[in-house]
Write an enzyme that holds these catalytic residues in place. Structure first.
Site, mmCIF file in Angstrom:
data_model
loop_
_atom_site.group_PDB
_atom_site.id
_atom_site.type_symbol
_atom_site.label_atom_id
_atom_site.label_comp_id
_atom_site.label_asym_id
_atom_site.label_seq_id
_atom_site.Cartn_x
_atom_site.Cartn_y
_atom_site.Cartn_z
ATOM 1 N N CYS A 73 -2.789 -19.641 15.398
ATOM 2 C CA CYS A 73 -2.558 -18.319 15.830
ATOM 3 C C CYS A 73 -1.517 -18.481 16.736
ATOM 4 O O CYS A 73 -1.706 -19.005 18.035
ATOM 5 C CB CYS A 73 -3.702 -17.381 16.004
ATOM 6 N N CYS A 79 -4.154 -13.690 23.547
ATOM 7 C CA CYS A 79 -5.327 -12.774 22.943
ATOM 8 C C CYS A 79 -6.519 -13.378 23.124
ATOM 9 O O CYS A 79 -6.937 -14.629 23.431
ATOM 10 C CB CYS A 79 -5.103 -13.020 21.559
ATOM 11 N N CYS A 82 -10.194 -15.623 20.575
ATOM 12 C CA CYS A 82 -10.728 -16.834 20.136
ATOM 13 C C CYS A 82 -10.634 -17.616 21.301
ATOM 14 O O CYS A 82 -9.580 -17.984 22.010
ATOM 15 C CB CYS A 82 -9.714 -17.381 19.176
ATOM 16 N N CYS A 180 -3.685 -11.413 12.749
ATOM 17 C CA CYS A 180 -5.045 -11.969 12.944
ATOM 18 C C CYS A 180 -5.551 -12.918 11.850
ATOM 19 O O CYS A 180 -5.837 -12.251 10.829
ATOM 20 C CB CYS A 180 -6.110 -11.173 13.503
ATOM 21 N N GLN A 303 -22.913 -6.455 9.722
ATOM 22 C CA GLN A 303 -22.542 -7.960 9.993
ATOM 23 C C GLN A 303 -21.072 -8.368 9.624
ATOM 24 O O GLN A 303 -20.575 -7.917 8.723
ATOM 25 C CB GLN A 303 -23.523 -9.000 9.443
ATOM 26 N N GLU A 353 -36.283 -0.341 14.897
ATOM 27 C CA GLU A 353 -34.831 -0.436 15.399
ATOM 28 C C GLU A 353 -34.896 0.817 16.322
ATOM 29 O O GLU A 353 -35.340 2.107 16.118
ATOM 30 C CB GLU A 353 -33.839 -0.034 14.466
ATOM 31 N N CYS A 429 -28.497 -14.556 18.530
ATOM 32 C CA CYS A 429 -27.067 -15.019 18.661
ATOM 33 C C CYS A 429 -26.791 -15.367 20.370
ATOM 34 O O CYS A 429 -25.666 -15.472 20.527
ATOM 35 C CB CYS A 429 -26.386 -13.326 18.600
HETATM 36 N N1 SAH Z 1 -31.154 -7.568 12.200
HETATM 37 C C1 SAH Z 1 -29.986 -6.458 12.024
HETATM 38 C C2 SAH Z 1 -29.471 -5.979 13.448
HETATM 39 C C3 SAH Z 1 -29.709 -6.844 14.321
HETATM 40 S S1 SAH Z 1 -28.423 -6.784 16.093
HETATM 41 C C4 SAH Z 1 -28.857 -7.043 11.206
HETATM 42 O O1 SAH Z 1 -29.001 -8.455 10.859
HETATM 43 O O2 SAH Z 1 -28.171 -6.490 10.486
HETATM 44 C C5 SAH Z 1 -29.872 -6.119 17.240
HETATM 45 C C6 SAH Z 1 -30.474 -4.705 16.919
HETATM 46 O O3 SAH Z 1 -31.329 -4.440 17.960
HETATM 47 C C7 SAH Z 1 -29.459 -3.621 17.182
HETATM 48 O O4 SAH Z 1 -29.126 -2.876 15.988
HETATM 49 C C8 SAH Z 1 -29.695 -2.827 18.476
HETATM 50 O O5 SAH Z 1 -29.443 -1.483 18.320
HETATM 51 C C9 SAH Z 1 -31.442 -3.169 18.118
HETATM 52 N N2 SAH Z 1 -32.168 -3.059 19.449
HETATM 53 C C10 SAH Z 1 -31.804 -3.384 20.814
HETATM 54 N N3 SAH Z 1 -32.989 -3.137 21.768
HETATM 55 C C11 SAH Z 1 -33.866 -2.795 20.983
HETATM 56 C C12 SAH Z 1 -35.288 -2.436 21.159
HETATM 57 N N4 SAH Z 1 -35.862 -2.859 22.329
HETATM 58 N N5 SAH Z 1 -36.139 -2.198 19.998
HETATM 59 C C13 SAH Z 1 -35.670 -2.175 18.756
HETATM 60 N N6 SAH Z 1 -34.414 -2.145 18.546
HETATM 61 C C14 SAH Z 1 -33.628 -2.914 19.557
#
Ligand code: SAH
Length: 476
Positions: A73, A79, A82, A180, A303, A353, A429
């Site tokens: 790139c 930027c 990356c 990009c 994702q 969630e 992550c």
């Molecule tokens: N498993 C999902 C998203 C994971 S990202 C996927 O793969 O698509 C992590 C998620 O946790 C986010 O959506 C965020 O809003 C949520 N989150 C953050 N703190 C939290 C809590 N204390 N209890 C429940 N969810 C929570």
């Protein structure tokens, strides 16, 4: 000789930091130098010095590392996106594996973990009896153009021209639209269409300093399985003038399925507004991960690398070891992506969630797939889980967690330990908080059986990881 600011010096890069800077040492003093690669000999210029460490800028590479490649790139250094553009892809994968491995040992103090050799992944079950096995990372076959989503800022050049592209690292200066290489090829065509519409109609880009102008960002998304495209303009206002001119231009791009705008009149770094208005199409695009179908609206979390997401979730599903009789909790479930994957093989899946809109999406997606064995709860995992357990006494067979970077709340881990599911699958992550939480669960009767990293974000330092834990004595 003491080095002062702006002095040039020569140093060998011996290691890489977590954020992708090269690390060089001189008589015990540590230098962090961006854009360098382990194994490089470089000339650097001192920028900022603390007592035992300092930051320097790469001036020139005197002897390249065997892992160094020319960044693909042209904006790689300016930027901020990356961090590893100068590192061979294979070397990036090693870097990520080593980072996760070191954190598991150093922070998590995970015992008995051994690394499987490359190629041993297929018959990795050999490790079940004694300790866990750390499997080779799942790398991408084609680590370019993997992102299905991008958000491009708009701004004004000094001559009043419309700028659109990326923010230069840690600033709000816009680097004029470069292509990009992580994003889809259509991005360019879409941005050109938006600019042409603005030039035709006199609609101005937003100016952060004056608060004037209309167009702030363009969100672009693509369903990789369906080819459907979505464009949402974030605007500093409540209506888009001459919208039909924009729609006409965008609709000529093959795959265009949803065009909308999102009003955001706040002076903030948050990109999207709180609502959206549709200009064309149903307000969402459709995509598949494996055989599960998802409807994604502009404000939904989804994702960004669908090919690797599928591999990550298939691994999580495999580690969950479902036979059709299990009750499974999916904590931090977002829009239910993992929940719906699990529901294909489980008796019942319960998802939690914190964001209510995400749960709305999750319920809609469950219905869309005709799945009636999933139930979703809005709330904090650390509150919903204990409350549900106390009220119903229903113990889960498997618990899956996919928390944000800060990891799981202790109360959440405590409840999991008290519920004593046979297996816990941890999707992470951030390997530092993962290691901390695994350490906790290992102190409460669980053993790490498998660890596998998955590269979802090539050329950046980020790494996803999925871990299988089993309760030591299942009848205890
Ligand atoms: N498993 C999902 C998203 C994971 S990202 C996927 O793969 O698509 C992590 C998620 O946790 C986010 O959506 C965020 O809003 C949520 N989150 C953050 N703190 C939290 C809590 N204390 N209890 C429940 N969810 C929570």
């Amino acid at each position: 000789m003491e080095i002062r600011k702006n002095d040039h010096f020569t140093v060998e890069i011996e290691d890489m930091s977590e954020d992708g800077s090269g690390i060089g040492k001189q008589n015990g003093y540590i230098w962090f130098i961006k854009d360098t690669v382990k194994g490089d000999l470089v000339e650097a210029s001192a920028m900022k010095m603390k007592k035992s460490y300092g930051f320097a800028r790469l001036v020139q590479v005197l002897r390249p590392s065997p892992d160094r490649i020319p960044p693909a790139c042209p904006a790689a250094r300016r930027c901020g996106g990356c961090q590893l553009q100068a590192m061979r892809y294979e070397a990036q994968l090693r870097f990520k594996e080593d980072k996760v491995w070191n954190n598991l040992l150093r922070i998590g103090k995970i015992e008995g973990l051994r690394r499987a050799e490359d190629g041993a992944a297929a018959k990795a079950d050999g490790g079940e009896a004694s300790g866990g096995v750390f499997l080779p990372i799942m790398g991408m076959e084609h680590p370019w153009r993997y992102r299905n989503k991008a958000q491009f800022p708009f701004g004004e050049g000094k001559d009043g021209s419309i700028l659109c592209g990326f923010y230069a690292g840690r600033t709000h200066d816009i680097i004029e639209q470069e292509d990009c290489l992580l994003g889809i090829e259509e991005n360019r065509q879409i941005l050109d269409a938006i600019k042409a519409y603005m030039e035709e109609t006199g609609v101005r880009p937003y100016n952060e300093k004056t608060g004037k102008g209309l167009v702030r960002h363009a969100l672009i998304r693509k369903g990789f399985a369906t080819g459907e495209l979505m464009v949402c303009l974030v605007i500093n206002g409540t209506r888009l003038p001459k919208a039909e001119a924009l729609i006409r231009r965008l609709r000529s791009i093959p795959g265009m399925a949803s065009i909308s705008f999102s009003p955001n009149q706040e002076n903030t770094n948050v990109i999207m507004g709180k609502t959206t208005e549709d200009l064309y199409g149903p307000g969402y695009i459709t995509d598949f991960i494996g055989t599960v179908k998802y409807q994604i609206s502009p404000l939904s979390f989804y994702q960004v690398n669908p090919a690797q997401t599928r591999r990550l979730y298939e691994t999580a599903l495999d580690y969950a070891g479902l036979t059709g009789r299990e009750t499974v909790w999916d904590l931090y479930c977002g829009i239910g992506t993992i929940s719906l994957f699990l529901a294909q093989k489980a008796k019942k899946v319960l998802g939690v969630e914190i964001v209510p809109q995400a749960i709305e999406d999750a319920r809609r997606n469950a219905a869309l797939n005709g799945m009636d064995n999933v139930e979703f709860f809005v709330g904090r995992a650390e509150e919903v889980l204990p409350a549900h357990y106390e009220k119903t006494g229903v113990r889960a067979d498997v618990v899956v967690v996919d928390p944000p970077r800060k990891g799981c709340d202790t109360r959440c881990l405590e409840t999991i330990a008290a519920m004593a599911p046979d297996r816990v699958v941890y999707v992470s992550c951030d390997s530092a908080t993962l290691a901390r939480d695994l350490g906790y669960l290992c102190g409460r009767g669980y053993e790490v059986k498998k660890v596998r990293c998955c590269d979802m974000f090539g050329w950046t330092v980020h790494c996803e990881c999925v871990v299988k834990l089993e309760r030591e004595e299942k009848n205890g």
